[in-house]
Design a protein around this motif. Structure first.
Motif, PDB file in Angstrom:
ATOM      1  N   ILE A  23      77.379   7.347  38.985  1.00 44.52           N
ATOM      2  CA  ILE A  23      76.915   8.728  39.185  1.00 44.52           C
ATOM      3  C   ILE A  23      78.033   9.535  39.839  1.00 44.52           C
ATOM      4  CG2 ILE A  23      75.346  10.164  40.569  1.00 44.52           C
ATOM      5  CD1 ILE A  23      74.146   6.740  39.618  1.00 44.52           C
ATOM      6  N   GLN A  24      78.395  10.620  39.174  1.00 45.25           N
ATOM      7  CA  GLN A  24      79.374  11.555  39.755  1.00 45.25           C
ATOM      8  C   GLN A  24      78.678  12.914  39.794  1.00 45.25           C
ATOM      9  OE1 GLN A  24      83.091  11.055  39.685  1.00 45.25           O
ATOM     10  NE2 GLN A  24      82.987   8.893  39.344  1.00 45.25           N
ATOM     11  N   HIS A  25      78.548  13.500  40.971  1.00 42.10           N
ATOM     12  CA  HIS A  25      77.903  14.806  41.124  1.00 42.10           C
ATOM     13  C   HIS A  25      78.708  15.575  42.174  1.00 42.10           C
ATOM     14  CE1 HIS A  25      74.716  17.683  42.402  1.00 42.10           C
ATOM     15  NE2 HIS A  25      74.319  17.574  41.145  1.00 42.10           N
ATOM     16  N   CYS A  27      78.923  10.712  45.142  1.00 44.08           N
ATOM     17  CA  CYS A  27      79.130   9.730  44.068  1.00 44.08           C
ATOM     18  C   CYS A  27      78.363   8.471  44.464  1.00 44.08           C
ATOM     19  CB  CYS A  27      80.602   9.446  43.830  1.00 44.08           C
ATOM     20  SG  CYS A  27      81.443   8.716  45.215  1.00 44.08           S
ATOM     21  N   SER A  39      77.395  13.680  36.428  1.00 43.71           N
ATOM     22  CA  SER A  39      77.286  12.876  35.188  1.00 43.71           C
ATOM     23  C   SER A  39      76.737  11.486  35.544  1.00 43.71           C
ATOM     24  CB  SER A  39      78.684  12.716  34.572  1.00 43.71           C
ATOM     25  OG  SER A  39      79.473  11.909  35.452  1.00 43.71           O
ATOM     26  N   VAL A  40      76.135  10.835  34.589  1.00 42.38           N
ATOM     27  CA  VAL A  40      75.652   9.461  34.771  1.00 42.38           C
ATOM     28  C   VAL A  40      76.183   8.668  33.573  1.00 42.38           C
ATOM     29  CG1 VAL A  40      73.648   7.947  35.009  1.00 42.38           C
ATOM     30  CG2 VAL A  40      73.558  10.300  35.896  1.00 42.38           C
ATOM     31  N   LYS A  41      77.041   7.695  33.867  1.00 40.59           N
ATOM     32  CA  LYS A  41      77.604   6.913  32.761  1.00 40.59           C
ATOM     33  C   LYS A  41      77.249   5.443  32.942  1.00 40.59           C
ATOM     34  CE  LYS A  41      81.616   9.827  31.606  1.00 40.59           C
ATOM     35  NZ  LYS A  41      81.447  10.844  32.697  1.00 40.59           N
ATOM     36  N   VAL A  99      71.057  13.858  41.238  1.00 36.81           N
ATOM     37  CA  VAL A  99      70.609  13.021  40.112  1.00 36.81           C
ATOM     38  C   VAL A  99      69.341  12.283  40.525  1.00 36.81           C
ATOM     39  CG1 VAL A  99      71.210  10.989  38.721  1.00 36.81           C
ATOM     40  CG2 VAL A  99      72.943  12.756  39.199  1.00 36.81           C
ATOM     41  N   GLU A 137      69.541  15.238  35.887  1.00 34.93           N
ATOM     42  CA  GLU A 137      70.589  15.775  36.776  1.00 34.93           C
ATOM     43  C   GLU A 137      70.398  17.275  36.876  1.00 34.93           C
ATOM     44  OE1 GLU A 137      74.482  14.619  35.559  1.00 34.93           O
ATOM     45  OE2 GLU A 137      75.469  15.772  37.144  1.00 34.93           O
TER      46      GLU A 137
END
Ligand code: TA6
Length: 271
Positions: free
Chosen positions: A15-17, A21, A1-3, A97, A92
């Motif tokens: 960025i959490q993948h 991170c 995710s990209v928040k 990402v 992503e």
């Protein structure tokens, strides 16, 4: 995710993948840290005392030094790292990402620079980390991707592949024990002008491979004790847990034209 969120005064992307991170500040298109899921500590390192204030350079990560390196202009290392870039794209997939951030001459950059330009930064964050800077304009730019690597202890670090021709930016030269290798026992601030495209940074825990593309120089820097004490955005003992190894275009500046992009960059992986 990209928040997108805010940290201090700055808008940042978190960025959490499954593979890693990371975080990127829109100010400076500044990759703040990158930690593969296999690792206990960040491979790209951020100072605990970095400022996150508008117009103030962040200490750590990958500062984008552009369109000049160091004291070749004011502010030192150029203005790109202290103005806000725009997120142009964000994708992503299973691999990771991919971000593209862009900056063109505008009201923010006017006080520093009066020529038209476009610069973009591609960042891949996954099991590997890849950063590529592309720029166009009608001038010569010097630049460096000023990467801060996280290490277990500076006394254990060996950097290999630097070659044996360098410009020492210090008066007290720190002669390398083994030509082409770098170990650290005092402040080091050096521009290697004939490094390999593949460089390794090893400590007692891991080996990081840095592959450069289209770079002319590799800068190595550790502030050591006194300089560390003198930096307000850097803890006194943090010189022991970082080393800068920077792909750059300093001795061979980027000769820019308006209708084509000049690109250089690096890839980081754990081997
Ligand atoms: O890359 C090495 C260097 O040019 C050193 O001379 C030191 O000034 C370092 O960059 C950090 O510069 P900064 O402006 O980020 O404090």
């Amino acid at each position: 995710s990209v928040k997108q969120t805010k940290f201090g005064e700055l808008p940042i992307l978190v960025i959490q993948h499954k593979s890693c991170c990371a975080a990127v500040s829109l100010q400076g298109a500044h990759l703040l840290f990158w930690q593969p899921s296999t690792e206990q500590t960040p491979v790209i390192w951020l100072s605990k005392q970095s400022k996150f204030e508008k117009g103030i350079a962040i200490r750590g990560g990958v500062p984008i030094c552009w369109p000049w390196f160091g004291p070749l202009g004011t502010p030192s290392h150029g203005f790109a790292r202290i103005v806000e870039w725009t997120l142009d794209s964000c994708n992503e997939d299973d691999d990771g990402v991919d971000l593209v951030l862009v900056l063109s001459n505008n009201q923010q950059t006017k006080p520093y620079f009066d020529k038209p330009f476009n610069v973009s930064l591609k960042i891949h964050l996954g099991k590997t980390c890849e950063v590529a800077l592309s720029c166009s304009g009608e001038f010569e730019a010097t630049s460096a991707l000023h990467t801060y690597f996280g290490i277990d202890n500076i006394n254990h670090v060996v950097v290999k592949g630097l070659g044996d021709t360098y410009q020492d930016r210090l008066t007290v030269e720190n002669k390398p024990v083994t030509i082409g290798q770098m170990t650290f026992n005092q402040e080091v601030d050096r521009i290697y002008t004939n490094a390999n495209t593949e460089i390794t940074i090893s400590d007692n825990v891991r080996t990081i491979k840095l592959t450069t593309t289209n770079a002319s120089d590799v800068v190595t820097w550790n502030p050591w004790i006194d300089k560390a004490k003198a930096m307000a955005d850097f803890c006194d003992d943090e010189y022991q847990s970082m080393v800068c190894v920077e792909a750059g275009r300093i001795n061979k500046p980027l000769k820019l034209s308006l209708n084509e992009q000049s690109t250089y960059g690096f890839k980081i992986e754990l081997i």
